[in-house]
Design a protein around this motif. Structure first.
Motif, PDB file in Angstrom:
ATOM      1  N   ASN A   1       0.809  -1.214   0.000  1.00 41.46           N
ATOM      2  CA  ASN A   1       0.000   0.000   0.000  1.00 41.46           C
ATOM      3  C   ASN A   1       0.849   1.274   0.000  1.00 41.46           C
ATOM      4  O   ASN A   1       0.325   2.376  -0.025  1.00 41.46           O
ATOM      5  N   VAL A   2       2.179   1.097   0.041  1.00 43.77           N
ATOM      6  CA  VAL A   2       3.086   2.252  -0.047  1.00 43.77           C
ATOM      7  C   VAL A   2       4.228   1.895  -0.998  1.00 43.77           C
ATOM      8  O   VAL A   2       4.796   0.804  -0.908  1.00 43.77           O
ATOM      9  N   LEU A   3       4.556   2.812  -1.918  1.00 37.73           N
ATOM     10  CA  LEU A   3       5.690   2.605  -2.824  1.00 37.73           C
ATOM     11  C   LEU A   3       6.564   3.847  -2.806  1.00 37.73           C
ATOM     12  O   LEU A   3       6.077   4.965  -3.017  1.00 37.73           O
TER      13      LEU A   3
ATOM     14  N   ALA B   1       4.898   0.004 -19.691  1.00 41.83           N
ATOM     15  CA  ALA B   1       3.970  -0.948 -19.069  1.00 41.83           C
ATOM     16  C   ALA B   1       4.109  -0.924 -17.553  1.00 41.83           C
ATOM     17  O   ALA B   1       3.122  -1.005 -16.806  1.00 41.83           O
ATOM     18  N   GLY B   2       5.338  -0.796 -17.095  1.00 34.31           N
ATOM     19  CA  GLY B   2       5.594  -0.722 -15.660  1.00 34.31           C
ATOM     20  C   GLY B   2       4.986   0.534 -15.064  1.00 34.31           C
ATOM     21  O   GLY B   2       4.397   0.505 -13.966  1.00 34.31           O
ATOM     22  N   ILE B   3       5.120   1.641 -15.785  1.00 33.67           N
ATOM     23  CA  ILE B   3       4.546   2.900 -15.294  1.00 33.67           C
ATOM     24  C   ILE B   3       3.020   2.794 -15.241  1.00 33.67           C
ATOM     25  O   ILE B   3       2.388   3.235 -14.274  1.00 33.67           O
ATOM     26  N   ASP B   4       2.427   2.178 -16.253  1.00 30.70           N
ATOM     27  CA  ASP B   4       0.970   1.977 -16.249  1.00 30.70           C
ATOM     28  C   ASP B   4       0.536   1.148 -15.047  1.00 30.70           C
ATOM     29  O   ASP B   4      -0.486   1.416 -14.412  1.00 30.70           O
ATOM     30  N   ASN B   5       1.346   0.148 -14.740  1.00 26.84           N
ATOM     31  CA  ASN B   5       1.048  -0.714 -13.600  1.00 26.84           C
ATOM     32  C   ASN B   5       1.043   0.105 -12.308  1.00 26.84           C
ATOM     33  O   ASN B   5       0.132  -0.010 -11.480  1.00 26.84           O
TER      34      ASN B   5
ATOM     35  N   ARG C   1      -4.065   4.672  -8.512  1.00 22.68           N
ATOM     36  CA  ARG C   1      -5.470   5.103  -8.649  1.00 22.68           C
ATOM     37  C   ARG C   1      -6.384   4.266  -7.779  1.00 22.68           C
ATOM     38  O   ARG C   1      -7.409   4.737  -7.287  1.00 22.68           O
ATOM     39  N   SER C   2      -5.986   3.013  -7.563  1.00 21.66           N
ATOM     40  CA  SER C   2      -6.868   2.172  -6.746  1.00 21.66           C
ATOM     41  C   SER C   2      -6.526   2.268  -5.259  1.00 21.66           C
ATOM     42  O   SER C   2      -6.982   1.456  -4.462  1.00 21.66           O
ATOM     43  N   GLY C   3      -5.699   3.233  -4.875  1.00 20.58           N
ATOM     44  CA  GLY C   3      -5.503   3.479  -3.441  1.00 20.58           C
ATOM     45  C   GLY C   3      -4.081   3.436  -2.932  1.00 20.58           C
ATOM     46  O   GLY C   3      -3.834   3.753  -1.773  1.00 20.58           O
ATOM     47  N   GLY C   4      -3.111   3.030  -3.747  1.00 21.08           N
ATOM     48  CA  GLY C   4      -1.720   2.953  -3.284  1.00 21.08           C
ATOM     49  C   GLY C   4      -1.109   4.335  -3.083  1.00 21.08           C
ATOM     50  O   GLY C   4      -1.410   5.264  -3.822  1.00 21.08           O
ATOM     51  N   ILE C   5      -0.255   4.442  -2.064  1.00 18.22           N
ATOM     52  CA  ILE C   5       0.380   5.722  -1.758  1.00 18.22           C
ATOM     53  C   ILE C   5       1.787   5.755  -2.330  1.00 18.22           C
ATOM     54  O   ILE C   5       2.605   4.879  -2.044  1.00 18.22           O
ATOM     55  N   LEU C   6       2.054   6.774  -3.149  1.00 16.10           N
ATOM     56  CA  LEU C   6       3.374   6.939  -3.748  1.00 16.10           C
ATOM     57  C   LEU C   6       4.145   7.983  -2.954  1.00 16.10           C
ATOM     58  O   LEU C   6       3.655   9.090  -2.747  1.00 16.10           O
ATOM     59  N   ILE C   7       5.349   7.638  -2.532  1.00 14.34           N
ATOM     60  CA  ILE C   7       6.180   8.622  -1.830  1.00 14.34           C
ATOM     61  C   ILE C   7       7.363   8.969  -2.720  1.00 14.34           C
ATOM     62  O   ILE C   7       8.195   8.109  -3.043  1.00 14.34           O
ATOM     63  N   GLY C   8       7.419  10.228  -3.130  1.00 16.21           N
ATOM     64  CA  GLY C   8       8.564  10.704  -3.918  1.00 16.21           C
ATOM     65  C   GLY C   8       9.609  11.228  -2.954  1.00 16.21           C
ATOM     66  O   GLY C   8       9.307  12.015  -2.056  1.00 16.21           O
ATOM     67  N   TYR C   9      10.835  10.763  -3.120  1.00 15.02           N
ATOM     68  CA  TYR C   9      11.881  11.124  -2.174  1.00 15.02           C
ATOM     69  C   TYR C   9      13.017  11.807  -2.927  1.00 15.02           C
ATOM     70  O   TYR C   9      13.576  11.228  -3.872  1.00 15.02           O
ATOM     71  N   GLU C  10      13.342  13.053  -2.529  1.00 17.93           N
ATOM     72  CA  GLU C  10      14.386  13.844  -3.191  1.00 17.93           C
ATOM     73  C   GLU C  10      14.180  13.830  -4.711  1.00 17.93           C
ATOM     74  O   GLU C  10      13.102  14.156  -5.184  1.00 17.93           O
ATOM     75  N   THR C  11      15.206  13.386  -5.485  1.00 16.56           N
ATOM     76  CA  THR C  11      15.088  13.482  -6.940  1.00 16.56           C
ATOM     77  C   THR C  11      13.996  12.569  -7.501  1.00 16.56           C
ATOM     78  O   THR C  11      13.588  12.738  -8.647  1.00 16.56           O
TER      79      THR C  11
ATOM     80  N   VAL D   1       1.684  17.255  -0.163  1.00 16.55           N
ATOM     81  CA  VAL D   1       0.787  16.160  -0.527  1.00 16.55           C
ATOM     82  C   VAL D   1       0.061  16.577  -1.796  1.00 16.55           C
ATOM     83  O   VAL D   1      -0.439  17.700  -1.884  1.00 16.55           O
ATOM     84  N   HIS D   2       0.054  15.703  -2.790  1.00 16.59           N
ATOM     85  CA  HIS D   2      -0.628  16.021  -4.053  1.00 16.59           C
ATOM     86  C   HIS D   2      -1.906  15.202  -4.136  1.00 16.59           C
ATOM     87  O   HIS D   2      -2.145  14.312  -3.326  1.00 16.59           O
ATOM     88  N   GLU D   3      -2.673  15.513  -5.172  1.00 15.84           N
ATOM     89  CA  GLU D   3      -3.874  14.707  -5.389  1.00 15.84           C
ATOM     90  C   GLU D   3      -3.455  13.266  -5.656  1.00 15.84           C
ATOM     91  O   GLU D   3      -2.318  13.006  -6.008  1.00 15.84           O
ATOM     92  N   ASN D   4      -4.395  12.363  -5.528  1.00 20.24           N
ATOM     93  CA  ASN D   4      -4.128  10.966  -5.872  1.00 20.24           C
ATOM     94  C   ASN D   4      -3.076  10.301  -4.994  1.00 20.24           C
ATOM     95  O   ASN D   4      -2.286   9.481  -5.467  1.00 20.24           O
ATOM     96  N   ARG D   5      -3.017  10.690  -3.742  1.00 23.59           N
ATOM     97  CA  ARG D   5      -2.142  10.006  -2.793  1.00 23.59           C
ATOM     98  C   ARG D   5      -0.665   9.969  -3.201  1.00 23.59           C
ATOM     99  O   ARG D   5       0.002   8.946  -3.116  1.00 23.59           O
ATOM    100  N   VAL D   6      -0.181  11.107  -3.668  1.00 17.64           N
ATOM    101  CA  VAL D   6       1.260  11.235  -3.912  1.00 17.64           C
ATOM    102  C   VAL D   6       1.817  12.187  -2.845  1.00 17.64           C
ATOM    103  O   VAL D   6       1.289  13.288  -2.666  1.00 17.64           O
ATOM    104  N   ILE D   7       2.842  11.740  -2.141  1.00 19.30           N
ATOM    105  CA  ILE D   7       3.454  12.562  -1.081  1.00 19.30           C
ATOM    106  C   ILE D   7       4.911  12.814  -1.457  1.00 19.30           C
ATOM    107  O   ILE D   7       5.627  11.880  -1.823  1.00 19.30           O
TER     108      ILE D   7
END
Ligand SMILES: [Zn+2]
Length: 847
Positions: A665-667, A678-682, A688-698, A811-817
């Protein structure tokens, strides 16, 4: 047993290699060698330089040398994460080795001004530490150590006898065993019998993350100050045990370089290091000059590298009355390599490292009394300097979080800094430092210079370029309350009993027999560890989005937003089992857990409120491998694995097109991994279905580029300093950089990313020039740089005005932090770890 091992090695390796390389290539002429001491070829089955020694072989050789000779003994000081021993081969005359403990004690008296006046320097040996290959893939260093050890132990004659009579030599053959093992495996398994020097060869493309770093991908040559890795903890303890007068630090640099030895750039020397240190380094350099001339190697000094950051192997000794010396040899990173200057061979690189080891030893011998005298003066002077300094002591405390205070004290104690409890309450800078949980560090002690470097914010610099970070104010990285005490009336009689070990952090359960629910605050450092322990057992756990006051007549307490609530009912385990689990968790994590009798509160939301939100157990994955940032990724892995026991699945970029992301539930994304469409689409579908993406530095640039979130980067512009003069272009560029500075942020304490913080200002570490505008939604920028953010370190006025008021975390829309800067820098930023952990544990609650 030893013989059998030796025979196995002899038969397995000697048949593979036929070459002209012999020991004579390395060793000085006209020295006789004791034939009862095994040569490297006898022991390893090949000559040094034909293959890369693995750590286990090098280590075994050191043990054998210690066993066969009366001139040596082996002392182990640590074990790496992967269980490899670190230690030093102590070499001196047989007589000195017999009396080694007495010699060590006498030597240490030089660092104690109350005893040092009586020491008879003429009669004392000099202590010299030779340290090899803290970057595990800088192999000429470690491989040279075997030669130095052989030369000193097998070598016979007047010169070696004189040296060993007057010197105690500590050979640390491999400062980073795990990295060395990775790299030696790589270059040996890609080596051809006919060495192929083509730089495009696979041999020179060591796989990610390379052998430079340790098990968790930490640069150990930055950890001498932070002491977060077992290798450095042991090493610094060994340093203080022996206080060597010279400490060498053998490295490799780019293949196209020549050989560098210190002194480095004078204007960038740390101002707390006595100028005499630089002069001693230069005088020792005269010996390297002579020795390298004799073998015709090209070399240079003073043009690059510096000893500003004191957490490196060549600078830590400088601020402790010793001399640290950095060597940089052109690195082959294989066995033979084409370079613009001709073929660079592994044996050639090893020979240079061996040669400057010998020149260091001669310098130590010839300069013996000068070095010992300098060490004695250094500590004597420290006390006099402290008398003249305006600050008398530093005081610190953090009553809301004992674990952070304890770990901070642990670091100071390992550096031999004296700390005391306080005898009375004192208010300074608007902070009440209560006796019982406040500590003082008086400046008047032998580590005076080192203490200043840890506690004093610095904003003015003589040079604007730095090889490493520009500041490292330790209480700021721990986000502690701390103040400088300058007046006698503040400090007189303030010091209570001396703190000789880190205060124990006792966890406890405060609860009636059959509570309605269990509660614990999020402010303690290990609260996330406790929450995860409970979630792992399948408990229903909740977090309070608001603060409330609980009062049942027995317990009265305000609980902050972020408080964890575990209802007693509706759990899969019985009341008694739950109670024991809560107690076990509290004790193991060093936190206080409260049992409460009822669901109604005095003030604020009640315990059954919808504002107390159900949590899912985090299941965390991180993109790892080629393209990602190994330092960021390693710090995250280390944080989750070693401190919070949170499993982390590390997935390489190539797997994303087929990976089943539903398990997580966190990437987390660092750097710029090369993921297929294809990986990016995945990832997008999962997000979109609820997973939280954490962008770190670059990693945030990757997220923005791939349209996971809108981010507005404020790009750098010139600083007006450029003069257009070709020769100055590199320096002009450096002026604009942020080499690692401490900035102040403002926190929105009501935001889930800021749960657990008590104060709404937070020092953060900034080592990139990234600046990102706040998101359009004004509620989604919980951590922002303040209007005047520079707390310590170098940062140009242009950069400050570009950064102030921008977002540190958003924090951005769509659960991106997004975390635009590093919250886990070198594992010592205990103060900012929690913002990052909040994204993992509470990101799911942000709407
Ligand atoms: Zn290096």
């Amino acid at each position: 047993m030893k013989k059998i091992l030796f025979l196995i090695l002899l038969t397995s390796f000697s048949t593979l290699v036929k070459s002209q390389l012999t020991l004579d290539y390395y060793l000085p002429e006209n020295v006789a060698y004791n034939s009862s001491v095994p040569t490297p070829r006898m022991f390893f089955g090949h000559e040094i330089g034909e293959w890369h020694l693995s750590h286990d072989k090098l280590y075994s050789y050191m043990l054998v040398l210690a066993k066969v000779s009366e001139k040596a003994l082996w002392e182990e000081y640590a074990k790496s994460y992967e269980g490899r021993p670190l230690g030093q081969l102590i070499i001196s005359s047989p007589e000195n080795i017999k009396n080694i403990e007495q010699l060590r004690q006498e030597h240490l008296s030089l660092c104690d001004p109350s005893r040092s006046g009586k020491s008879d320097i003429d009669e004392m040996p000099v202590f010299i530490k030779l340290g090899y290959g803290i970057h595990g893939n800088e192999s000429s260093a470690q491989n040279a150590s075997a030669l130095v050890a052989y030369y000193l132990i097998a070598g016979e004659g007047k010169e070696i006898d004189e040296l060993l009579k007057n010197a105690v030599i500590l050979i640390d053959p491999a400062l980073n065993p795990d990295g060395m093992q990775r790299h030696s495996t790589w270059v040996n398994f890609t080596k051809s019998l006919n060495n192929n020097p083509d730089p495009a060869s696979w041999e020179f493309s060591e796989t990610w993350p390379g052998g430079r770093t340790n098990h968790y991908w930490f640069d150990l040559n930055r950890d001498y100050l932070m002491l977060q890795q077992p290798e450095s903890k042991g090493r610094v303890a060994a340093f203080h045990k022996w206080k060597p007068n010279i400490n060498t630090d053998h490295h490799e640099t780019g293949a196209n370089e020549t050989f560098f030895f210190q002194p480095g750039i004078k204007s960038r020397n740390n101002p707390l290091t006595p100028p005499e240190n630089y002069e001693l380094t230069a005088e020792i350099g005269k010996y390297h000059e002579k020795y390298l001339n004799s073998i015709g190697s090209l070399y240079y000094t003073e043009e690059s590298f510096d000893d500003f950051y004191i957490g490196k192997g060549s600078s830590y000794p400088d601020i402790h009355g010793s001399v640290g010396i950095l060597f940089e040899q052109a690195g082959v990173k294989g066995h033979l390599r084409e370079t613009p200057g001709g073929l660079l061979s592994f044996p050639f690189a090893i020979r240079n490292q061996f040669t400057v080891s010998l020149s260091t030893l001669e310098a130590g011998l010839r300069m013996k009394n000068k070095l010992l005298e300098s060490q004695r003066n250094f500590y004597k002077e420290a006390l006099d300097m402290a008398d003249k300094h305006p600050v008398r002591a530093y005081i610190f405390s953090e009553p809301s979080d004992n674990s952070r205070v304890s770990e901070f004290i642990n670091i100071l104690l390992q550096h031999r800094i004296k700390i005391f409890g306080t005898t009375r309450d004192i208010t300074k800078d608007g902070v009440l430092y209560k006796t019982g949980n406040s500590y003082i560090v008086p400046l008047k002690q032998t580590e005076y210079r080192f203490i200043r470097s840890l506690f004093e914010p610095v904003k003015e610099f003589t040079d604007s370029a730095f090889y490493d970070v520009s500041t490292w104010v330790l209480p700021m990285s721990f986000n502690l309350n701390y103040s400088a005490l300058t007046l006698a009336k503040e400090t007189d009689g303030l010091a209570g009993s001396e703190i000789i070990s880190p205060p124990s952090v006792a966890g406890q359960l405060v609860s009636p027999e059959e509570p309605y629910a269990f509660l614990f605050e999020w402010s303690e450092y290990y609260s996330p560890k406790a929450l995860f322990m409970l979630q792992k057992t399948g408990l229903n756990t909740r977090v309070s989005m608001e603060s409330f006051v609980y009062d049942d007549g027995v317990l009265k307490k305000r609980f902050s937003a972020g408080t964890i609530v575990i209802p007693a009912s509706g759990q899969a385990i019985s009341g008694q089992e739950l109670r024991s689990l809560m107690e076990k968790t509290a004790i193991e994590c060093g936190i206080t857990v409260y049992g409460v009798r009822t669901g109604l509160t005095m003030e604020g939301i009640d315990l059954g409120s919808n504002r107390i939100v159900v949590l899912s157990k985090p299941s965390v994955a991180m993109i790892t491998g080629e393209g990602t940032n190994s330092a960021d990724a390693g710090e995250i892995w280390h944080l989750l694995d070693t401190r919070f026991n949170v499993p982390l699945t590390m997935i390489t970029a190539q797997r994303f097109s087929t990976a089943d992301l539903k398990r997580y539930n966190v990437l987390i994304i660092t750097g710029s991994p090369d993921i297929s469409p294809a990986g990016i689409d995945n990832i997008r579908a999962w997000n979109r279905s609820g997973g939280i993406l954490i962008g770190y530095e670059t990693g945030n640039r990757w997220l923005a580029r791939n349209k996971f979130a809108d981010m507005e980067f404020i790009e750098e512009t010139g600083d007006g300093k450029e003069d257009g003069v070709y020769m100055n272009r590199a320096a002009d560029r450096q002026v604009r950089q942020i080499p690692g500075s401490i900035l102040e942020t403002h926190l929105d304490l009501t935001h889930p990313l800021c749960f657990g913080y008590i104060r709404d200002n937070l020092p953060v570490f900034k080592s990139t020039s990234t600046a990102v505008k706040k998101t359009g939604d004004i509620y989604n920028n919980p951590v922002q740089y303040t209007a005047d953010p520079l707390l310590s370190g170098y940062c140009t006025a242009t950069n400050i005005s570009r950064i102030k008021g921008t977002s540190f975390a958003s924090v951005h829309e769509n659960r991106v932090i997004s975390f635009y800067d590093n919250t886990n820098f070198r594992a010592v930023w205990y103060g900012t770890n929690k913002v990052f952990l909040n994204a993992i544990f509470f990101g799911q609650t942000i709407r």
